[in-house]
Design a protein around this motif. Structure first.
Motif, PDB file in Angstrom:
ATOM      1  N   GLU A   1       0.821  -1.214   0.000  1.00 37.59           N
ATOM      2  CA  GLU A   1       0.000   0.000   0.000  1.00 37.59           C
ATOM      3  C   GLU A   1       0.850   1.257   0.000  1.00 37.59           C
ATOM      4  O   GLU A   1       0.313   2.370   0.035  1.00 37.59           O
ATOM      5  CB  GLU A   1      -0.931  -0.004   1.220  1.00 37.59           C
ATOM      6  N   GLY A   2       2.162   1.099   0.013  1.00 37.03           N
ATOM      7  CA  GLY A   2       3.054   2.243  -0.032  1.00 37.03           C
ATOM      8  C   GLY A   2       3.457   2.784   1.324  1.00 37.03           C
ATOM      9  O   GLY A   2       4.159   3.793   1.422  1.00 37.03           O
ATOM     10  N   LYS A   3       3.052   2.123   2.385  1.00 39.83           N
ATOM     11  CA  LYS A   3       3.374   2.575   3.729  1.00 39.83           C
ATOM     12  C   LYS A   3       4.767   2.106   4.126  1.00 39.83           C
ATOM     13  O   LYS A   3       5.124   0.950   3.931  1.00 39.83           O
ATOM     14  CB  LYS A   3       2.348   2.031   4.727  1.00 39.83           C
TER      15      LYS A   3
ATOM     16  N   GLN B   1      12.411   1.084   9.744  1.00 44.37           N
ATOM     17  CA  GLN B   1      13.268   2.252   9.869  1.00 44.37           C
ATOM     18  C   GLN B   1      14.401   2.209   8.845  1.00 44.37           C
ATOM     19  O   GLN B   1      14.813   1.151   8.394  1.00 44.37           O
ATOM     20  CB  GLN B   1      13.844   2.331  11.278  1.00 44.37           C
ATOM     21  N   SER B   2      14.879   3.380   8.502  1.00 44.88           N
ATOM     22  CA  SER B   2      15.976   3.521   7.554  1.00 44.88           C
ATOM     23  C   SER B   2      16.916   4.592   8.070  1.00 44.88           C
ATOM     24  O   SER B   2      16.486   5.544   8.729  1.00 44.88           O
ATOM     25  CB  SER B   2      15.446   3.913   6.168  1.00 44.88           C
ATOM     26  N   SER B   3      18.199   4.431   7.792  1.00 44.36           N
ATOM     27  CA  SER B   3      19.166   5.451   8.202  1.00 44.36           C
ATOM     28  C   SER B   3      19.089   6.680   7.315  1.00 44.36           C
ATOM     29  O   SER B   3      19.700   7.702   7.600  1.00 44.36           O
ATOM     30  CB  SER B   3      20.582   4.867   8.169  1.00 44.36           C
ATOM     31  N   SER B   4      18.331   6.579   6.220  1.00 44.37           N
ATOM     32  CA  SER B   4      18.161   7.707   5.300  1.00 44.37           C
ATOM     33  C   SER B   4      16.945   8.541   5.696  1.00 44.37           C
ATOM     34  O   SER B   4      15.946   8.002   6.176  1.00 44.37           O
ATOM     35  CB  SER B   4      17.969   7.179   3.875  1.00 44.37           C
ATOM     36  N   PRO B   5      16.991   9.859   5.486  1.00 43.82           N
ATOM     37  CA  PRO B   5      15.831  10.701   5.782  1.00 43.82           C
ATOM     38  C   PRO B   5      14.792  10.693   4.660  1.00 43.82           C
ATOM     39  O   PRO B   5      13.722  11.271   4.796  1.00 43.82           O
ATOM     40  CB  PRO B   5      16.451  12.098   5.920  1.00 43.82           C
ATOM     41  N   PHE B   6      15.088  10.001   3.556  1.00 51.54           N
ATOM     42  CA  PHE B   6      14.218  10.020   2.392  1.00 51.54           C
ATOM     43  C   PHE B   6      13.188   8.890   2.409  1.00 51.54           C
ATOM     44  O   PHE B   6      13.400   7.850   3.024  1.00 51.54           O
ATOM     45  CB  PHE B   6      15.040   9.911   1.103  1.00 51.54           C
ATOM     46  N   SER B   7      12.078   9.110   1.687  1.00 50.62           N
ATOM     47  CA  SER B   7      11.092   8.058   1.479  1.00 50.62           C
ATOM     48  C   SER B   7      11.349   7.443   0.102  1.00 50.62           C
ATOM     49  O   SER B   7      12.437   7.607  -0.446  1.00 50.62           O
ATOM     50  CB  SER B   7       9.672   8.638   1.560  1.00 50.62           C
ATOM     51  N   VAL B   8      10.361   6.752  -0.464  1.00 52.21           N
ATOM     52  CA  VAL B   8      10.560   6.098  -1.753  1.00 52.21           C
ATOM     53  C   VAL B   8       9.867   6.868  -2.866  1.00 52.21           C
ATOM     54  O   VAL B   8       8.933   7.641  -2.630  1.00 52.21           O
ATOM     55  CB  VAL B   8      10.040   4.644  -1.732  1.00 52.21           C
ATOM     56  N   ASN B   9      10.335   6.650  -4.077  1.00 53.45           N
ATOM     57  CA  ASN B   9       9.759   7.280  -5.258  1.00 53.45           C
ATOM     58  C   ASN B   9       8.375   6.692  -5.549  1.00 53.45           C
ATOM     59  O   ASN B   9       8.202   5.473  -5.516  1.00 53.45           O
ATOM     60  CB  ASN B   9      10.700   7.049  -6.447  1.00 53.45           C
ATOM     61  N   LEU B  10       7.387   7.546  -5.829  1.00 57.47           N
ATOM     62  CA  LEU B  10       6.017   7.086  -6.048  1.00 57.47           C
ATOM     63  C   LEU B  10       5.919   6.159  -7.251  1.00 57.47           C
ATOM     64  O   LEU B  10       5.290   5.098  -7.182  1.00 57.47           O
ATOM     65  CB  LEU B  10       5.079   8.286  -6.229  1.00 57.47           C
TER      66      LEU B  10
ATOM     67  N   HIS C   1       6.825  -1.550  -8.657  1.00 55.13           N
ATOM     68  CA  HIS C   1       7.285  -2.722  -7.909  1.00 55.13           C
ATOM     69  C   HIS C   1       6.174  -3.371  -7.108  1.00 55.13           C
ATOM     70  O   HIS C   1       6.117  -4.606  -7.009  1.00 55.13           O
ATOM     71  CB  HIS C   1       8.460  -2.331  -7.009  1.00 55.13           C
ATOM     72  N   SER C   2       5.288  -2.578  -6.531  1.00 55.84           N
ATOM     73  CA  SER C   2       4.187  -3.163  -5.759  1.00 55.84           C
ATOM     74  C   SER C   2       3.239  -3.930  -6.670  1.00 55.84           C
ATOM     75  O   SER C   2       2.670  -4.953  -6.274  1.00 55.84           O
ATOM     76  CB  SER C   2       3.424  -2.075  -4.998  1.00 55.84           C
ATOM     77  N   ALA C   3       3.069  -3.444  -7.899  1.00 57.92           N
ATOM     78  CA  ALA C   3       2.196  -4.138  -8.852  1.00 57.92           C
ATOM     79  C   ALA C   3       2.728  -5.537  -9.141  1.00 57.92           C
ATOM     80  O   ALA C   3       1.987  -6.528  -9.087  1.00 57.92           O
ATOM     81  CB  ALA C   3       2.079  -3.334 -10.147  1.00 57.92           C
ATOM     82  N   ILE C   4       4.011  -5.638  -9.426  1.00 61.05           N
ATOM     83  CA  ILE C   4       4.595  -6.935  -9.794  1.00 61.05           C
ATOM     84  C   ILE C   4       4.735  -7.842  -8.580  1.00 61.05           C
ATOM     85  O   ILE C   4       4.390  -9.033  -8.631  1.00 61.05           O
ATOM     86  CB  ILE C   4       5.942  -6.726 -10.499  1.00 61.05           C
TER      87      ILE C   4
END
Length: 306
Positions: A100-102, A106-115, A121-124
């Protein structure tokens, strides 16, 4: 017809031009408690794959994406943080998301993922339980072949090992639910490679090794096709689908990576991927890869502990 020079981008030879090394395995302790069983190794392996793609010259700045499914009852997969270069990717910086994109880890990066990356990737991953790893790239040769009406031609051994290839027409950036359905339909239930028209390609695998194997051979086939078609399609020989060609196709569909002189069978991509991980470790990348096929690598200190 005047032949135009084709400047190849990428290739394993770019390893020699690597000028800086950031360790892949930045996870501390033998078993970080925040990760599920096996996730530490998966993170190291996927981060090492990002570095490998970068060193081969196939990355596209902060764009494109590679994912790996996290084993377990939950539908989670790891994806690159949108804003980091492939050369910066480490085991801890990868972002874990659900279908669902949630963001669920946790990640050491301050960034989220590309929409668009999450959408594809979620589709496949959601439709193909057999697929563990998905690599989406668009180097120039792949975009060129994806734009040809002929699509990928069976001109060389690398192309023949890809099996049946799927195609998906360009509809802009992949961000809507309707296109997710079309992506899944076009990929089909068994194919591992899909050319994204005017865009690039997607290579999938039941393992990270298999996905890289398909990626390498897809790009090799694209570069060879670009060079060959400059002479005109009338001058290009297409192998007949019999004999050795049929056998190659069967091997590709059965998931066989080859055998050595002693008859040992290897899974697709297994041998070459471990060799490349040894190369990365010998360069100082400290991949944290758990070598299995060459135990002497551990004894010599090539493999980092996780």
């Amino acid at each position: 017809m005047e032949l135009l020079p084709w400047q190849s981008k990428g290739g394993l030879g770019n390893f020699v031009s690597a000028s800086s090394v950031v360790p892949v395995n930045d996870l501390k302790g033998p078993k970080p408690s925040s990760y599920a069983e096996g996730e530490t190794q998966l993170r190291c392996k996927l981060a090492a794959l990002y570095r490998l793609v970068e060193l081969c010259g196939w990355s596209h700045g902060i764009y494109n994406h590679i994912s790996a499914r996290v084993d377990g009852k939950d539908e989670h997969f790891l994806l690159n943080p949108f804003g980091m270069m492939y050369s910066e990717m480490t085991a801890s910086s990868l972002v874990k998301v659900d279908l669902e994109g949630k963001v669920v880890g946790q990640s050491s990066s301050p960034f989220s993922v590309n929409l668009a990356g999450w959408t594809l990737h979620s589709a496949i991953h959601g439709a193909r339980q057999d697929i563990k790893c998905i690599i989406h790239l668009h180097p120039p040769a792949a975009v060129a072949v994806s734009s040809m009406k002929s699509g990928m031609l069976p001109l060389c051994q690398e192309a023949l090992t890809l099996g049946d290839i799927s195609y998906h027409d360009y509809q802009g950036i992949v961000i809507n639910s309707e296109e997710k359905k079309q992506l899944v339909k076009n990929l089909g239930p068994t194919n591992k490679v899909m050319m994204l028209r005017n865009h690039g390609f997607v290579a999938c695998g039941e393992t990270i090794e298999e996905a890289f194997h398909y990626t390498f051979n897809t790009l090799a086939a694209c570069e060879q096709q670009i060079k060959a078609v400059q002479a005109g399609l009338d001058n290009v020989h297409i192998p007949k689908a019999d004999g050795a060609v049929t056998q190659n196709h069967l091997l590709a569909m059965q998931g066989v990576g080859g055998s050595d002189s002693q008859g040992t069978k290897w899974k697709r991509g297994e041998l070459e991927f471990e060799a490349l991980m040894r190369a990365l470790d010998n360069m100082g990348y400290r991949t944290g890869y758990d070598f299995k096929l060459l135990p002497v690598a551990k004894k010599n200190g090539t493999s980092s502990s996780v």
